[in-house]
Scaffold this motif. Structure first.
Motif, PDB file in Angstrom:
ATOM      1  N   GLN A  33       0.869  -1.171   0.000  1.00 54.38           N
ATOM      2  CA  GLN A  33       0.000   0.000   0.000  1.00 54.38           C
ATOM      3  C   GLN A  33       0.906   1.222   0.000  1.00 54.38           C
ATOM      4  OE1 GLN A  33      -4.111   1.229   2.082  1.00 54.38           O
ATOM      5  NE2 GLN A  33      -2.454   0.916   3.544  1.00 54.38           N
ATOM      6  N   ARG A  34       0.822   2.012  -1.080  1.00 51.00           N
ATOM      7  CA  ARG A  34       1.777   3.101  -1.221  1.00 51.00           C
ATOM      8  C   ARG A  34       1.198   4.210  -2.085  1.00 51.00           C
ATOM      9  NH1 ARG A  34       8.162   2.530  -3.074  1.00 51.00           N
ATOM     10  NH2 ARG A  34       8.585   4.771  -3.193  1.00 51.00           N
ATOM     11  N   GLY A  35       1.594   5.444  -1.794  1.00 46.36           N
ATOM     12  CA  GLY A  35       1.171   6.593  -2.579  1.00 46.36           C
ATOM     13  C   GLY A  35       2.255   7.061  -3.526  1.00 46.36           C
ATOM     14  N   TYR A  36       1.841   7.653  -4.633  1.00 43.69           N
ATOM     15  CA  TYR A  36       2.752   8.162  -5.652  1.00 43.69           C
ATOM     16  C   TYR A  36       2.295   9.573  -6.016  1.00 43.69           C
ATOM     17  CZ  TYR A  36       3.930   3.238  -5.851  1.00 43.69           C
ATOM     18  OH  TYR A  36       4.307   1.966  -5.492  1.00 43.69           O
ATOM     19  N   GLY A  37       3.079  10.578  -5.648  1.00 46.88           N
ATOM     20  CA  GLY A  37       2.657  11.953  -5.875  1.00 46.88           C
ATOM     21  C   GLY A  37       2.069  12.544  -4.611  1.00 46.88           C
ATOM     22  N   TYR A  38       1.081  13.435  -4.785  1.00 49.80           N
ATOM     23  CA  TYR A  38       0.572  14.190  -3.643  1.00 49.80           C
ATOM     24  C   TYR A  38      -0.954  14.216  -3.576  1.00 49.80           C
ATOM     25  CZ  TYR A  38       5.357  15.885  -3.278  1.00 49.80           C
ATOM     26  OH  TYR A  38       6.710  15.963  -3.143  1.00 49.80           O
ATOM     27  N   ALA A  39      -1.458  14.161  -2.347  1.00 45.83           N
ATOM     28  CA  ALA A  39      -2.892  14.331  -2.119  1.00 45.83           C
ATOM     29  C   ALA A  39      -3.278  15.786  -2.316  1.00 45.83           C
ATOM     30  CB  ALA A  39      -3.256  13.877  -0.706  1.00 45.83           C
ATOM     31  N   ASN A  40      -2.344  16.690  -2.049  1.00 44.41           N
ATOM     32  CA  ASN A  40      -2.534  18.117  -2.274  1.00 44.41           C
ATOM     33  C   ASN A  40      -1.232  18.680  -2.818  1.00 44.41           C
ATOM     34  OD1 ASN A  40      -2.367  21.064  -1.618  1.00 44.41           O
ATOM     35  ND2 ASN A  40      -4.429  20.706  -0.833  1.00 44.41           N
ATOM     36  N   LEU A  41      -1.268  19.050  -4.107  1.00 46.21           N
ATOM     37  CA  LEU A  41      -0.051  19.515  -4.758  1.00 46.21           C
ATOM     38  C   LEU A  41       0.398  20.875  -4.234  1.00 46.21           C
ATOM     39  CD1 LEU A  41      -0.746  18.464  -8.450  1.00 46.21           C
ATOM     40  CD2 LEU A  41       1.223  17.763  -7.079  1.00 46.21           C
ATOM     41  N   GLU A  42      -0.577  21.758  -3.980  1.00 43.17           N
ATOM     42  CA  GLU A  42      -0.236  23.112  -3.568  1.00 43.17           C
ATOM     43  C   GLU A  42       0.567  23.128  -2.266  1.00 43.17           C
ATOM     44  OE1 GLU A  42      -3.522  23.192  -6.420  1.00 43.17           O
ATOM     45  OE2 GLU A  42      -3.211  22.093  -4.537  1.00 43.17           O
ATOM     46  N   TRP A  43       0.184  22.231  -1.348  1.00 44.78           N
ATOM     47  CA  TRP A  43       0.852  22.174  -0.052  1.00 44.78           C
ATOM     48  C   TRP A  43       1.808  20.990   0.060  1.00 44.78           C
ATOM     49  CZ3 TRP A  43       0.643  26.140   3.295  1.00 44.78           C
ATOM     50  CH2 TRP A  43      -0.380  27.071   3.113  1.00 44.78           C
ATOM     51  N   GLN A  44       2.007  20.272  -1.083  1.00 44.28           N
ATOM     52  CA  GLN A  44       2.930  19.135  -1.102  1.00 44.28           C
ATOM     53  C   GLN A  44       2.611  18.127   0.006  1.00 44.28           C
ATOM     54  OE1 GLN A  44       6.210  19.194  -3.477  1.00 44.28           O
ATOM     55  NE2 GLN A  44       4.287  19.894  -4.357  1.00 44.28           N
ATOM     56  N   ILE A  45       1.321  17.852   0.174  1.00 47.54           N
ATOM     57  CA  ILE A  45       0.877  16.890   1.189  1.00 47.54           C
ATOM     58  C   ILE A  45       0.872  15.495   0.565  1.00 47.54           C
ATOM     59  CG2 ILE A  45      -1.003  16.196   2.713  1.00 47.54           C
ATOM     60  CD1 ILE A  45      -1.868  19.136   2.783  1.00 47.54           C
ATOM     61  N   PRO A  46       1.686  14.588   1.058  1.00 48.20           N
ATOM     62  CA  PRO A  46       1.740  13.245   0.462  1.00 48.20           C
ATOM     63  C   PRO A  46       0.522  12.411   0.817  1.00 48.20           C
ATOM     64  CG  PRO A  46       3.134  13.324   2.398  1.00 48.20           C
ATOM     65  CD  PRO A  46       2.624  14.728   2.192  1.00 48.20           C
ATOM     66  N   PHE A  47       0.342  11.352   0.060  1.00 50.54           N
ATOM     67  CA  PHE A  47      -0.713  10.388   0.375  1.00 50.54           C
ATOM     68  C   PHE A  47      -0.342   9.615   1.632  1.00 50.54           C
ATOM     69  CE2 PHE A  47      -0.951  10.771  -4.303  1.00 50.54           C
ATOM     70  CZ  PHE A  47      -2.270  11.199  -4.424  1.00 50.54           C
ATOM     71  N   THR A  48      -1.346   9.233   2.394  1.00 49.67           N
ATOM     72  CA  THR A  48      -1.161   8.371   3.563  1.00 49.67           C
ATOM     73  C   THR A  48      -2.151   7.219   3.444  1.00 49.67           C
ATOM     74  OG1 THR A  48      -2.777   9.595   4.888  1.00 49.67           O
ATOM     75  CG2 THR A  48      -0.475  10.341   4.986  1.00 49.67           C
ATOM     76  N   PRO A  49      -2.011   6.166   4.245  1.00 49.80           N
ATOM     77  CA  PRO A  49      -2.948   5.041   4.144  1.00 49.80           C
ATOM     78  C   PRO A  49      -4.417   5.429   4.334  1.00 49.80           C
ATOM     79  CG  PRO A  49      -1.029   4.375   5.382  1.00 49.80           C
ATOM     80  CD  PRO A  49      -0.896   5.853   5.163  1.00 49.80           C
ATOM     81  N   ASP A  50      -4.692   6.535   5.043  1.00 56.45           N
ATOM     82  CA  ASP A  50      -6.085   6.909   5.269  1.00 56.45           C
ATOM     83  C   ASP A  50      -6.546   8.061   4.380  1.00 56.45           C
ATOM     84  OD1 ASP A  50      -4.576   8.836   6.472  1.00 56.45           O
ATOM     85  OD2 ASP A  50      -5.548   8.724   8.439  1.00 56.45           O
ATOM     86  N   THR A  51      -5.820   8.372   3.306  1.00 56.10           N
ATOM     87  CA  THR A  51      -6.257   9.411   2.374  1.00 56.10           C
ATOM     88  C   THR A  51      -7.560   8.998   1.708  1.00 56.10           C
ATOM     89  OG1 THR A  51      -3.990  10.123   1.911  1.00 56.10           O
ATOM     90  CG2 THR A  51      -5.669  10.720   0.301  1.00 56.10           C
ATOM     91  N   ARG A  52      -8.543   9.916   1.727  1.00 62.62           N
ATOM     92  CA  ARG A  52      -9.855   9.644   1.133  1.00 62.62           C
ATOM     93  C   ARG A  52      -9.935  10.192  -0.290  1.00 62.62           C
ATOM     94  NH1 ARG A  52      -9.261   9.399   6.859  1.00 62.62           N
ATOM     95  NH2 ARG A  52     -11.272   9.315   7.910  1.00 62.62           N
ATOM     96  N   PHE A  53     -10.418   9.369  -1.205  1.00 66.05           N
ATOM     97  CA  PHE A  53     -10.632   9.744  -2.603  1.00 66.05           C
ATOM     98  C   PHE A  53     -12.129   9.696  -2.923  1.00 66.05           C
ATOM     99  CE2 PHE A  53      -6.356   8.234  -2.441  1.00 66.05           C
ATOM    100  CZ  PHE A  53      -5.648   8.784  -3.496  1.00 66.05           C
ATOM    101  N   ARG A  54     -12.578  10.572  -3.778  1.00 68.89           N
ATOM    102  CA  ARG A  54     -13.917  10.391  -4.365  1.00 68.89           C
ATOM    103  C   ARG A  54     -13.846   9.186  -5.296  1.00 68.89           C
ATOM    104  NH1 ARG A  54     -16.454  16.418  -5.715  1.00 68.89           N
ATOM    105  NH2 ARG A  54     -17.039  16.832  -3.549  1.00 68.89           N
ATOM    106  N   ILE A  55     -14.780   8.248  -5.142  1.00 70.49           N
ATOM    107  CA  ILE A  55     -14.660   6.976  -5.868  1.00 70.49           C
ATOM    108  C   ILE A  55     -15.684   6.812  -6.984  1.00 70.49           C
ATOM    109  CG2 ILE A  55     -13.563   5.798  -3.939  1.00 70.49           C
ATOM    110  CD1 ILE A  55     -16.314   4.491  -3.336  1.00 70.49           C
TER     111      ILE A  55
END
Length: 452
Positions: A33-55
């Motif tokens: 389980q891993r993130g690639y890139g950012y959950a928020n580009l403007e603030w450079q917030i990386p993905f975490t295991p509990d990042t929520r996406f619209r599905i």
């Protein structure tokens, strides 16, 4: 396997710009389980295991399960006519059942997706104004036509049969019992912690998309979730922890064109794949379950092209991980490997192929040379593209998200563009221009397209 998954995700991140989360689990054991890139580009917030996406349309399988739970409760039957819950439906809709809605075989014209987002929040009844006066596209149960309106109506059916708001019913019967703490209903005013922000590609880099209200898509595409929750949900659903055995069988039985209840059932890669994709502005999601190996694959992206039809790297990556989940010996395009295919088979594929669309026919030329196949548009001045074999009938192009599949019985060549999520079918023609007699069935693709 974890290393190969990571290499594939990294390949599509660097080559095509994939951004998002990847999670793969086998038999209740998380492989990666891993993130690639950012959950928020403007603030450079990386993905975490509990990042929520619209599905997006992954919502539909939750709605289908909710309907079956209500059937188990004795509050409805999937054979019930829609008119039981919508008494004022037109006479032409009298034969439409809940099963037709679940399987996209109702024939009801869909609502405009852009209009849904523009007019949110609206009820399905408000959005459907004018649709009831339109003729059905076909008689219920005779054809398959994917339409969000089917599951928007089911969202209201769930509310009427349960006596609860849609989101409350899902929370009480699915989210809370399964401990899906990172899954819920999404709307513009909702405070969703650890939210991923959606983007679309542009010449100057990713641009943030508007945070539209999704409440009008209740039942069809209004949920958010995390990669971990989607694994937990998928394992619980197919492990018999959500529905009875009879209900699960009903949910996963194909009605028409490979579609069951909120799930697509496919076996083209040699093993059963139970899956669905979802897309909404700025987000593209894929969930696959491979019963043969008890493997769940989740790929979630927050970078999708305008119109939600292009998704850099996401679908190609998901396809590779599904094949890897089916077989440790899978040939992955990201690894630049290819299968050894006998010369006789390769030579049999060479020829001239014509697109199946009636307007503006296009021609491709497939040639054999020195142990390899090459393809190019007829008359093109560029060099032919070398085709790399994944299997004796499936090939990929090294620098494009394109897969080519030959069907020698039908004399056809299908080209699938993973980035644009579109397919085109070409039929082999003789030098005289007459078509090779059809000796088998083949499913035609959608749009005609040229190879770049």
């Amino acid at each position: 396997m974890a290393a190969r998954i990571n290499r594939a995700a990294t390949f599509y991140q660097h080559r095509d710009g994939f951004m998002g989360m990847v999670a793969v689990a086998r038999d209740h054991q998380l492989i990666l389980q891993r993130g690639y890139g950012y959950a928020n580009l403007e603030w450079q917030i990386p993905f975490t295991p509990d990042t929520r996406f619209r599905i997006g349309s992954l919502t539909k399988q939750f709605s289908a399960a909710a309907v079956l739970l209500l059937q188990q409760d004795g509050k409805l039957k999937t054979s019930d006519p829609l008119s039981r819950f919508y008494p004022d439906t037109p006479v032409a809709w009298s034969n439409i059942t809940l099963r037709n809605l679940l399987t996209h075989t109702s024939g009801i014209p869909d609502v405009d997706f852009g209009l849904i987002l523009k007019l949110s929040a609206r009820t399905p009844e408000e959005l459907m104004k004018g649709i009831a006066e339109k003729p059905l596209h076909f008689q219920p149960g005779t054809k398959y036509e994917y339409a969000n309106i089917n599951y928007m109506l089911l969202g209201r059916v769930i509310e009427k049969a349960s006596g609860e708001p849609y989101c409350q019913f899902l929370k009480d019967r699915i989210f809370t019992p399964l401990q899906l703490a990172e899954t819920g209903c999404d709307w513009s005013s909702a405070l969703v912690p650890h939210r991923a922000y959606g983007y679309r590609p542009s010449a100057n880099g990713p641009i943030g998309v508007e945070n539209n209200d999704l409440s009008s898509l209740a039942g069809a595409g209004n949920l958010y979730s995390s990669a971990g929750d989607l694994i937990r949900w998928t394992e619980a659903l197919h492990g018999g922890k959500v529905l009875s055995s009879a209900s699960l069988t009903e949910m996963t039985t194909v009605f028409l064109d490979g579609y069951a209840y909120g799930l697509e059932i496919d076996s083209q890669y040699g093993a059963l794949d139970i899956s669905h994709n979802g897309t909404v502005d700025g987000f593209f999601s894929c969930v696959d379950y491979i019963p043969q190996t008890k493997t769940t694959v989740v790929v979630l992206s927050n970078l999708v092209g305008e119109g939600n039809h292009t998704t850099p790297g996401t679908l190609a990556l998901d396809t590779e991980l599904v094949r890897l989940s089916m077989s440790d010996d899978a040939i992955l395009p990201s690894e630049n490997r290819e299968a050894n295919v006998p010369e006789k088979i390769l030579r049999a594929y060479s020829g001239r192929y014509r697109s199946t669309g009636p307007d503006h026919p296009q021609f491709l030329v497939v040639t054999y040379s020195a142990g390899h196949l090459y393809v190019q548009n007829e008359g093109a001045k560029n060099e032919p593209a070398r085709m790399h074999a994944e299997t004796p009938s499936k090939f990929y192009l090294a620098n494009q998200e394109i897969e080519l599949t030959f069907d020698p019985r039908a004399g056809s060549l299908q080209i699938f563009d993973f980035t644009a999520t579109s397919a085109a079918t070409f039929m082999r023609v003789l030098a005289s221009g007459t078509q090779v007699p059809d000796r088998g069935s083949s499913k035609g693709g959608a749009a005609n397209r040229s190879l770049p």
